[in-house]
Design an enzyme around this catalytic site. Structure first.
Site, mmCIF file in Angstrom:
data_model
loop_
_atom_site.group_PDB
_atom_site.id
_atom_site.type_symbol
_atom_site.label_atom_id
_atom_site.label_comp_id
_atom_site.label_asym_id
_atom_site.label_seq_id
_atom_site.Cartn_x
_atom_site.Cartn_y
_atom_site.Cartn_z
ATOM 1 N N LYS A 53 29.155 35.761 19.438
ATOM 2 C CA LYS A 53 28.133 34.997 18.846
ATOM 3 C C LYS A 53 28.070 33.727 19.765
ATOM 4 C CE LYS A 53 28.652 36.772 14.343
ATOM 5 N NZ LYS A 53 29.112 36.787 12.803
ATOM 6 N N GLN A 97 31.982 32.160 9.529
ATOM 7 C CA GLN A 97 32.637 33.304 9.459
ATOM 8 C C GLN A 97 33.181 33.837 8.533
ATOM 9 O OE1 GLN A 97 31.276 35.541 11.901
ATOM 10 N NE2 GLN A 97 32.776 37.299 11.405
ATOM 11 N N ASP A 120 22.719 32.688 8.261
ATOM 12 C CA ASP A 120 23.155 33.819 7.643
ATOM 13 C C ASP A 120 22.467 34.482 6.415
ATOM 14 O OD1 ASP A 120 25.679 35.189 8.508
ATOM 15 O OD2 ASP A 120 26.883 33.593 7.722
HETATM 16 N N1 GUN Z 1 31.735 38.741 8.599
HETATM 17 C C1 GUN Z 1 31.184 40.045 9.059
HETATM 18 N N2 GUN Z 1 29.742 40.040 9.199
HETATM 19 C C2 GUN Z 1 29.340 38.612 9.149
HETATM 20 C C3 GUN Z 1 28.133 38.114 9.081
HETATM 21 O O1 GUN Z 1 27.033 38.644 9.409
HETATM 22 N N3 GUN Z 1 27.969 36.624 8.737
HETATM 23 C C4 GUN Z 1 29.203 36.070 8.581
HETATM 24 N N4 GUN Z 1 29.308 34.418 8.280
HETATM 25 N N5 GUN Z 1 30.402 36.738 8.420
HETATM 26 C C5 GUN Z 1 30.620 37.586 8.705
#
Ligand code: GUN
Length: 308
Positions: A53, A97, A120
């Protein structure tokens, strides 16, 4: 054999459009989109996701900042960081995350993120906007938004007359995915671990979306002939002999299901790349929102026209 839905190709288009939009925002308003990604602890899979990311944000021309916090971080310390990021005008998107290591509680952290920076789409304001049919003024959860773009690539924008089944009811994926399908006029069934006769429910789906987190659980005889299958699972399993130590598989038994489905996403290379691309799209939208300048369209219909 089913048509393979290429998430890498579609995500590359999204990233291109986002990079152009970010460049335009910087030229016209002097604002560079800023994304802060926060990770706590040392789970290797989470670190791998977060690194990609952060890398992709740089590639899009963003101000990309990663906060890697130790597993011993307290709830108070994590919440203090979110408050600081909320107040930082150079940051337009905040992503914490998940999952957080125990005993940290994700709910108060998510509630604390400014809805305008919640890339998110998990804050109750953004989730509520989507639940009430407002898909334009909030931020939508990245994986469902990406999966939906792949569905629309196959079926167009209007899913009227189609039965969609989503397996999984998480806040991060299943619930928002069901709402996006509903907003596109599909008839939606949300299935989950307590659903009775899941194979039978799945066999009625013209669009079958699997997000259960169990390797290859969805069998080919659960798939209606000609259906579109969207596999959201990313599971690491022991490799077959001669293939290295481990390999990635989805929640669908891909090898058999592709002989029955009309279209199917592979794992890897299907929904996975879309999640990161949509995170970039949300960040550039959040940066545009902060200026009041209208963001360029990052909708599937306009972008998919560029594909063959
Ligand atoms: N963990 C796995 N997928 C995601 C996501 O799309 N966002 C976040 N914040 N954590 C994750």
């Amino acid at each position: 054999m089913a048509h393979l839905i290429d998430g890498k190709e579609v995500s590359a288009l999204v990233v291109m459009a986002v990079t152009e939009a970010a460049g335009a925002l910087e030229r016209t308003a002097g604002i560079r989109p800023g994304l802060a990604v926060v990770i706590v602890g040392d789970d290797p899979a989470s670190h791998a996701y977060v690194n990609s990311k952060t890398r992709m944000a740089k590639q899009c021309g963003f101000n990309s900042i990663q906060h890697s916090l130790p597993a011993e971080t307290t709830q108070q310390e994590l919440e203090k960081l979110v408050v600081e990021l909320n107040a930082d005008p150079a940051i337009h998107g905040i992503l914490v995350q998940l999952p957080l290591p125990k005993p940290l509680n994700p709910e108060p952290v998510i509630r604390l993120i400014s809805p305008e920076k919640d890339v998110d789409g998990l804050h109750v304001v953004n989730a509520g906007k989507m639940a009430t049919g407002d898909l334009s003024t909030g931020l939508i959860s990245c994986t469902p938004a990406g999966a939906m773009m792949l569905v629309k690539r196959v079926h167009g924008d209007d899913l009227c007359g189609l039965n969609a089944v989503v397996i999984g009811r998480s806040n991060l994926f299943g619930k928002p995915m069901g709402l996006l399908l509903l907003a596109a006029n599909a008839t939606v069934t949300m299935a989950h671990s307590k659903t009775r006769d899941l194979p039978d429910v799945c066999r009625r789906a013209d669009i079958l979306v699997a997000a259960v987190g169990r390797p290859q659980m969805v069998k080919s005889d659960w798939v209606k002939p000609g259906a579109t299958v969207i596999d959201v699972g990313i599971n690491r399993i022991n490799a077959l002999e001669g293939e290295g130590k481990t390999r990635l598989v989805g929640d669908v038994d891909f090898r058999a299901a592709k002989e029955v489905a009309g279209a199917i996403t592979p794992v890897p290379g299907g929904v996975g790349p879309m999640t990161i691309a949509m995170l970039m799209a949300n960040t550039v939208r959040a940066a545009f929102f902060s200026t009041g300048i209208a963001a360029p369209s990052l909708e599937c219909s306009s972008m998919c026209r560029q594909l063959s």
